[in-house]
Structure formats: C-alpha cells, structure tokens
Design a protein around this motif. Structure first.
Motif, short mmCIF file in Angstrom:
data_model
loop_
_atom_site.label_atom_id
_atom_site.label_comp_id
_atom_site.label_asym_id
_atom_site.label_seq_id
_atom_site.Cartn_x
_atom_site.Cartn_y
_atom_site.Cartn_z
N LEU A 196 5.61 11.93 -0.39
CA LEU A 196 6.66 11.13 0.26
C LEU A 196 7.92 11.97 0.48
O LEU A 196 8.59 11.84 1.51
N ASP A 197 8.23 12.86 -0.45
CA ASP A 197 9.37 13.75 -0.28
C ASP A 197 9.16 14.70 0.90
O ASP A 197 10.10 14.97 1.66
N ARG A 198 7.92 15.18 1.09
CA ARG A 198 7.62 16.05 2.24
C ARG A 198 7.78 15.27 3.55
O ARG A 198 8.31 15.80 4.53
N VAL A 199 7.31 14.02 3.56
CA VAL A 199 7.45 13.18 4.75
C VAL A 199 8.93 12.94 5.05
O VAL A 199 9.37 13.07 6.20
N SER A 202 0.82 -1.21 0.00
CA SER A 202 0.00 0.00 0.00
C SER A 202 0.85 1.26 0.00
O SER A 202 2.05 1.23 0.30
N PHE A 203 0.23 2.38 -0.30
CA PHE A 203 0.91 3.67 -0.19
C PHE A 203 1.25 3.94 1.27
O PHE A 203 2.28 4.55 1.58
N CYS A 204 0.42 3.46 2.16
CA CYS A 204 0.69 3.60 3.60
C CYS A 204 2.02 2.92 3.95
O CYS A 204 2.80 3.44 4.74
N ALA A 205 2.28 1.76 3.34
CA ALA A 205 3.55 1.06 3.57
C ALA A 205 4.72 1.89 3.06
O ALA A 205 5.79 1.93 3.68
N ALA A 206 4.53 2.57 1.94
CA ALA A 206 5.58 3.45 1.41
C ALA A 206 5.86 4.59 2.39
O ALA A 206 7.02 4.96 2.62
N ALA A 241 3.84 12.10 16.18
CA ALA A 241 3.61 12.45 14.78
C ALA A 241 2.61 11.45 14.19
O ALA A 241 2.66 10.26 14.51
N VAL A 242 1.72 11.95 13.39
CA VAL A 242 0.78 11.12 12.66
C VAL A 242 1.04 11.32 11.17
O VAL A 242 1.16 12.46 10.71
N VAL A 243 1.15 10.20 10.46
CA VAL A 243 1.28 10.22 9.00
C VAL A 243 0.09 9.43 8.48
O VAL A 243 -0.02 8.23 8.73
N THR A 244 -0.83 10.13 7.80
CA THR A 244 -2.07 9.48 7.39
C THR A 244 -2.52 9.98 6.03
O THR A 244 -2.01 10.97 5.51
N SER A 245 -3.48 9.28 5.49
CA SER A 245 -4.09 9.69 4.22
C SER A 245 -5.61 9.61 4.35
O SER A 245 -6.13 8.82 5.13
N TYR A 246 -6.26 10.46 3.58
CA TYR A 246 -7.72 10.53 3.56
C TYR A 246 -8.20 10.39 2.13
O TYR A 246 -7.62 10.99 1.23
#
Length: 193
Positions: free
Chosen positions: A183-186, A14-18, A126-131
């Motif tokens: 991903l670059d921002r993360v 998943s993109f979450c795994a990335a 920190a939270v890294v999430t997607s909506y």
C-alpha cells in the motif's frame, strides 16, 4: 488531471478496497479530480443483452442505458482500474464493463479496414491488482490481463498512452507488514502523478 477510477470487487472490507482508497486519496492529494465508479456498489450489469448486441454497431443507439459511464470515460485524461485478478484474468464484472462501455463510437470506430482509436483523451492507464498465484506461475501462464491492457486496450487510447502496472503476487500468503508495504508503494506511485 481528470482521472476515472474503476473499482471492481464485491467486498467493501477487502484488501482491494484498501488499494482503491489509497489510489483515490493519493490522487486527490496530488491535486487531481477523481471520479470513482464502484461497479458492484452501483449494481452494474455486466451482461451484454441480446437487444444491446443487436444495436452494438448502431452509433449512437448503442449508448442507450450506459450514457453516464460513457460520459465519465470520455471526460477522463487517465484511467485507473483497481481489481483482483481471478483465474488469470479480469473479474467477470470488469470484463462486462469493457464489453458494454468500450463500444463502437466510444472506444473505437471501424473504418478503412482497421480499428481506429476513439479514446484519444486518455493519455495514461494504471492497473492496481493482486494475484493469488506465485510470481513464477504468472510468468508461466503469460500475464493474461497485462497483455489485454498493454496490447489491446491501450491501443484504443492516445498515441503513446502510458501503462502503469502495480501488482501484488501471492496475495493469500502475505503478512500484514507486506500488505502495508505494498500500500505504501501504491501511495508513493500515485502521489508522483
């Protein structure tokens, strides 16, 4: 810094795994010690059983069966959660992790008529999430998961605990270059920790 990363997504592709991979490699490259807990890969049971609920307030008996998670949480100076936001909130597995692991005697104590924070070792979250939702809908709904962490979870940690929120909205309509920019921002964010 000792950092606990909690990853919650059922798919390894998943993109979450990335996002998880970028978080962990960036933190390690910055010299931090990272402990990764992959809730799905571990087969973590999110359901609070009747037996566990019966001893929920019996410290330390309430830690039976979850000692390893509690040890990781107590050792952490920072906590990073990587997950997709589903139905405007946490995936059930992650909510169950909070229900079971953030127990009395671990995350808080009840005394003097108020909740006393017990995870004062955690200075940053920190939270890294997607909506999948567009940004306007997140504002309309009220950012439920953000409120949970900013108004609730953070209060159980060190005084002045910082909360970082890295998100990508409209996830399902993003192009490959947009995903790469996120991903670059993360990567840049966690490289500065």
């Amino acid at each position: 810094m000792q950092i606990l990363v909690i990853y919650c997504h059922p798919r390894g592709d998943s993109f979450c795994a990335a996002q998880r991979d970028v978080v962990t490699t960036s933190l390690q490259a910055a010299g931090h010690t990272v402990t990764l807990r992959d809730l799905y890969a571990e087969g973590f049971s999110p359901a609070l059983s009747a037996e566990e609920r019966g001893r929920y307030h019996d410290v330390p008996d309430n830690l039976l069966g979850i000692e390893d998670h509690v040890a990781d949480l107590r050792a952490a100076e920072a906590l990073v959660l990587v997950y997709p936001t589903w139905w405007y909130g946490l995936p059930a597995m992650l909510k169950g992790w909070l229900d079971r692991i953030w127990a009395p005697g671990v995350a808080f104590s009840l005394g003097e008529g108020a909740i006393q924070p017990a995870l004062t070792n955690i200075r940053r979250i920190a939270v890294v999430t997607s909506y999948g939702s567009p940004l306007w809908l997140l504002w309309f709904i009220g950012w439920g998961d953000y409120r949970l962490f900013s108004r609730g979870i953070r209060r159980l940690c060190a005084k002045g605990c910082r909360l970082d929120w890295l998100y990508l909205h409209a996830m399902d309509r993003r192009t490959r270059p947009e995903l790469t920019r996120h991903l670059d921002r993360v990567r840049a964010h966690f490289s500065r920790w």
